[in-house]
Design a protein around this motif. Structure first.
Motif, PDB file in Angstrom:
ATOM      1  N   MET A 106       0.575  -2.235   3.834  1.00 50.30           N
ATOM      2  CA  MET A 106       0.263  -1.834   2.467  1.00 50.30           C
ATOM      3  C   MET A 106       1.533  -1.640   1.648  1.00 50.30           C
ATOM      4  O   MET A 106       1.580  -1.982   0.458  1.00 50.30           O
ATOM      5  N   ARG A 107       2.582  -1.132   2.270  1.00 53.01           N
ATOM      6  CA  ARG A 107       3.859  -0.975   1.561  1.00 53.01           C
ATOM      7  C   ARG A 107       4.433  -2.336   1.178  1.00 53.01           C
ATOM      8  O   ARG A 107       5.050  -2.483   0.117  1.00 53.01           O
ATOM      9  N   ASN A 108       4.236  -3.332   2.043  1.00 54.95           N
ATOM     10  CA  ASN A 108       4.695  -4.692   1.714  1.00 54.95           C
ATOM     11  C   ASN A 108       3.956  -5.226   0.495  1.00 54.95           C
ATOM     12  O   ASN A 108       4.549  -5.882  -0.373  1.00 54.95           O
ATOM     13  N   LYS A 109       2.644  -4.959   0.424  1.00 53.14           N
ATOM     14  CA  LYS A 109       1.869  -5.392  -0.737  1.00 53.14           C
ATOM     15  C   LYS A 109       2.400  -4.750  -2.012  1.00 53.14           C
ATOM     16  O   LYS A 109       2.558  -5.403  -3.053  1.00 53.14           O
ATOM     17  N   ILE A 110       2.672  -3.452  -1.915  1.00 52.67           N
ATOM     18  CA  ILE A 110       3.170  -2.719  -3.089  1.00 52.67           C
ATOM     19  C   ILE A 110       4.512  -3.288  -3.525  1.00 52.67           C
ATOM     20  O   ILE A 110       4.784  -3.442  -4.722  1.00 52.67           O
ATOM     21  N   ALA A 111       5.357  -3.618  -2.545  1.00 56.99           N
ATOM     22  CA  ALA A 111       6.671  -4.193  -2.855  1.00 56.99           C
ATOM     23  C   ALA A 111       6.539  -5.530  -3.575  1.00 56.99           C
ATOM     24  O   ALA A 111       7.404  -5.924  -4.361  1.00 56.99           O
ATOM     25  N   MET A 112       5.427  -6.234  -3.329  1.00 54.52           N
ATOM     26  CA  MET A 112       5.172  -7.533  -3.973  1.00 54.52           C
ATOM     27  C   MET A 112       4.404  -7.380  -5.284  1.00 54.52           C
ATOM     28  O   MET A 112       3.985  -8.367  -5.880  1.00 54.52           O
ATOM     29  N   GLY A 113       4.215  -6.134  -5.713  1.00 56.85           N
ATOM     30  CA  GLY A 113       3.572  -5.896  -7.001  1.00 56.85           C
ATOM     31  C   GLY A 113       2.070  -5.788  -6.946  1.00 56.85           C
ATOM     32  O   GLY A 113       1.395  -5.836  -7.984  1.00 56.85           O
ATOM     33  N   THR A 127      -8.005  11.760   8.073  1.00 57.30           N
ATOM     34  CA  THR A 127      -7.841  10.438   7.467  1.00 57.30           C
ATOM     35  C   THR A 127      -6.370  10.160   7.197  1.00 57.30           C
ATOM     36  O   THR A 127      -5.651  11.037   6.704  1.00 57.30           O
ATOM     37  N   PHE A 128      -5.937   8.952   7.522  1.00 55.93           N
ATOM     38  CA  PHE A 128      -4.575   8.520   7.225  1.00 55.93           C
ATOM     39  C   PHE A 128      -4.523   7.960   5.802  1.00 55.93           C
ATOM     40  O   PHE A 128      -5.400   7.196   5.377  1.00 55.93           O
ATOM     41  N   TYR A 129      -3.478   8.330   5.054  1.00 53.58           N
ATOM     42  CA  TYR A 129      -3.256   7.842   3.699  1.00 53.58           C
ATOM     43  C   TYR A 129      -1.826   7.342   3.547  1.00 53.58           C
ATOM     44  O   TYR A 129      -0.936   7.697   4.335  1.00 53.58           O
ATOM     45  N   LEU A 130      -1.644   6.538   2.504  1.00 52.34           N
ATOM     46  CA  LEU A 130      -0.294   6.161   2.092  1.00 52.34           C
ATOM     47  C   LEU A 130      -0.075   6.718   0.695  1.00 52.34           C
ATOM     48  O   LEU A 130      -0.853   6.458  -0.223  1.00 52.34           O
ATOM     49  N   ARG A 131       0.998   7.496   0.560  1.00 49.67           N
ATOM     50  CA  ARG A 131       1.355   7.984  -0.778  1.00 49.67           C
ATOM     51  C   ARG A 131       2.394   7.038  -1.358  1.00 49.67           C
ATOM     52  O   ARG A 131       3.374   6.682  -0.676  1.00 49.67           O
ATOM     53  N   TYR A 132       2.175   6.627  -2.615  1.00 46.25           N
ATOM     54  CA  TYR A 132       3.106   5.693  -3.257  1.00 46.25           C
ATOM     55  C   TYR A 132       3.070   5.910  -4.760  1.00 46.25           C
ATOM     56  O   TYR A 132       2.237   6.651  -5.277  1.00 46.25           O
ATOM     57  N   ARG A 133       3.992   5.252  -5.445  1.00 44.47           N
ATOM     58  CA  ARG A 133       4.017   5.300  -6.913  1.00 44.47           C
ATOM     59  C   ARG A 133       3.612   3.923  -7.435  1.00 44.47           C
ATOM     60  O   ARG A 133       4.114   2.908  -6.966  1.00 44.47           O
ATOM     61  N   ASP A 134       2.706   3.929  -8.408  1.00 49.32           N
ATOM     62  CA  ASP A 134       2.270   2.645  -8.972  1.00 49.32           C
ATOM     63  C   ASP A 134       3.281   2.145  -9.989  1.00 49.32           C
ATOM     64  O   ASP A 134       4.347   2.749 -10.183  1.00 49.32           O
ATOM     65  N   THR A 135       2.973   1.042 -10.661  1.00 46.03           N
ATOM     66  CA  THR A 135       3.913   0.427 -11.593  1.00 46.03           C
ATOM     67  C   THR A 135       4.210   1.309 -12.802  1.00 46.03           C
ATOM     68  O   THR A 135       5.206   1.109 -13.488  1.00 46.03           O
ATOM     69  N   ARG A 136       3.355   2.291 -13.055  1.00 50.29           N
ATOM     70  CA  ARG A 136       3.585   3.221 -14.164  1.00 50.29           C
ATOM     71  C   ARG A 136       4.272   4.506 -13.705  1.00 50.29           C
ATOM     72  O   ARG A 136       4.449   5.430 -14.489  1.00 50.29           O
ATOM     73  N   GLY A 137       4.628   4.560 -12.419  1.00 54.63           N
ATOM     74  CA  GLY A 137       5.335   5.727 -11.908  1.00 54.63           C
ATOM     75  C   GLY A 137       4.443   6.871 -11.503  1.00 54.63           C
ATOM     76  O   GLY A 137       4.930   7.963 -11.183  1.00 54.63           O
ATOM     77  N   LYS A 138       3.128   6.664 -11.494  1.00 59.37           N
ATOM     78  CA  LYS A 138       2.200   7.713 -11.115  1.00 59.37           C
ATOM     79  C   LYS A 138       2.022   7.739  -9.596  1.00 59.37           C
ATOM     80  O   LYS A 138       1.996   6.702  -8.950  1.00 59.37           O
ATOM     81  N   THR A 139       1.917   8.947  -9.055  1.00 59.70           N
ATOM     82  CA  THR A 139       1.716   9.106  -7.615  1.00 59.70           C
ATOM     83  C   THR A 139       0.265   8.817  -7.254  1.00 59.70           C
ATOM     84  O   THR A 139      -0.660   9.363  -7.862  1.00 59.70           O
TER      85      THR A 139
END
Length: 401
Positions: free
Chosen positions: A79-86, A44-56
């Motif tokens: 999905m990274r673009n969405k995250i960049a837009m909050g 499975t492909f995943y995206l690892r990112y940090r949310d607005t609270r800094g959690k992975t």
């Protein structure tokens, strides 16, 4: 945290190390992209990112069996673009999972509310079960579109339903979505799909007014009815303009015979209202008072309970009077018409009938041809006086020019 350049060759050879249930490989050529390889062989492909609270966080992109590596990279970019837009993808998916289907919403949220707050909840239940659930039941609330609603509307007409019946379905659906969206803030519901959809034009509204000679004929037959209470009920409805059930369920405790006031505890609007009793209504009450053996003013003399309906006795009397189309509710229309034709204002009639909106009263504001002719003649006389003419005939003969 093993890293690797994810390419076609790596994907074909990647496996889960011995002793582990799964392993995650992080792509060295695209930030955040990773591949989870399980001992079962699943990938499975995943995206690892940090949310607005800094959690992975790890957001699932797709099963590697269903998309190619380039497609996975495209999904990762989006999905990274969405995250960049909050926009947090996991939070977004959590909201989606909370959105109920229309059937669940109707059963768990709306109907309990309707039963507790609406006297017409049984009508709501029927409309939902027979029309709305078949159209939208399996859809989640955020999946129902304006096009879906228009389709329901057209399907109703195609099936032969009257415009008024189709409108009632739309009105109920609009009300349910307003509650879900504006009042209850149901997760995922961000708009009302019925917004902008107009009600169908209705041409089937019945406006029957009983003329004076018809009233005499009708009341003569009512007085001969085997139901001895019918004549009092009909007279009371004619004199007060009350709704049928308001009269049938009226109790002696509701009326103040000294002040001449009737408190109607349950009305169509859901609120109690007070109606002044005219001399005719007071006379009816005095007649009934002598023979009543019940707490209900027009209770059944045999049982002491209120009549559920008086249709059989009423239907017999109206047919004998040659008025098979006259309904009990038309007596209410008739009083409104009489009041308007005798110079009472529409606002007075609105108050007496207990209407919350003036447009409802306007339907009953029926002016007879005689009243309209009198008004027209008054206008002619005023015009003649203004132009210095001696009679109405001068105007009629064309002397205005």
């Amino acid at each position: 945290m093993p890293k690797a350049r994810l390419d076609t060759r790596f994907l074909s050879h990647a496996c889960c190390p011995d002793g582990k249930r799964k392993e995650t490989y992080f792509d060295t050529s695209m930030r955040g992209l990773c591949l989870e390889v399980r001992v079962s062989g699943g990938r499975t492909f995943y995206l690892r990112y940090r949310d607005t609270r800094g959690k992975t966080r790890y957001a699932k992109l797709a099963d590697a069996q269903h998309v190619t590596l380039p497609q996975a990279r495209t999904l990762c970019d989006r999905m990274r673009n969405k995250i960049a837009m909050g926009i947090d993808p996991l939070a977004e998916r959590a909201v989606k999972r909370q959105v109920p289907t229309f059937a669940d919403f109707a059963r768990d949220r709306y109907m309990p509310f309707s039963q507790a707050n609406k006297r017409s909840w049984q009508t709501d239940d029927t409309l939902i079960r027979t029309h709305l659930i078949p159209a939208f039941g399996s859809k989640h609330l955020d999946e129902i579109t304006t096009e879906d609603v228009l389709t329901m509307q057209q399907a109703g007409l195609t099936a032969g339903a009257a415009p008024g019946s189709v409108n009632r379905r739309l009105i109920l659906l609009r009300y349910m979505f307003n509650l879900a969206w504006r009042d209850w803030k149901i997760a995922g519901v961000t708009e009302n799909p019925t917004h902008g959809i107009r009600l169908l034009k209705e041409n089937n509204k019945k406006e029957r007014y009983v003329r004076a000679e018809e009233v005499k004929r009708l009341y003569h037959e009512v007085c001969k009815s085997q139901n001895t209470m019918l004549k009092h009920i009909v007279a009371y409805l004619l004199l007060t303009g009350a709704r049928r059930n308001e009269a049938l369920h009226a109790t002696w405790q509701d009326v103040d015979l000294v002040k001449g006031m009737w408190r109607i505890p349950e009305t169509k609007s859901g609120y109690a209202r007070h109606l002044p009793l005219n001399d005719g209504a007071m006379a009816v009450l005095q007649q009934v008072q002598g023979c009543s053996r019940s707490q209900y003013i027009f209770g059944n003399p045999k049982t002491g309970k209120p009549y559920v309906h008086v249709f059989y006795a009423w239907n017999t009397a109206r047919k004998k009077a040659g008025l098979p189309d006259v309904r009990l509710h038309d007596l209410r229309h008739t009083l409104a018409s009489l009041l308007i034709n005798n110079g009472r204002s529409i606002y007075e009639v609105q108050k007496l009938l207990g209407h919350t909106q003036i447009k409802t009263t306007q339907r009953y504001a029926h002016l007879t041809q005689e009243t309209l002719l009198d008004a027209s003649n008054i206008g002619t006389a005023a015009m003649a006086a203004t132009l210095g003419m001696g009679s109405h005939g001068d105007v009629i003969q064309g002397r205005l020019c």
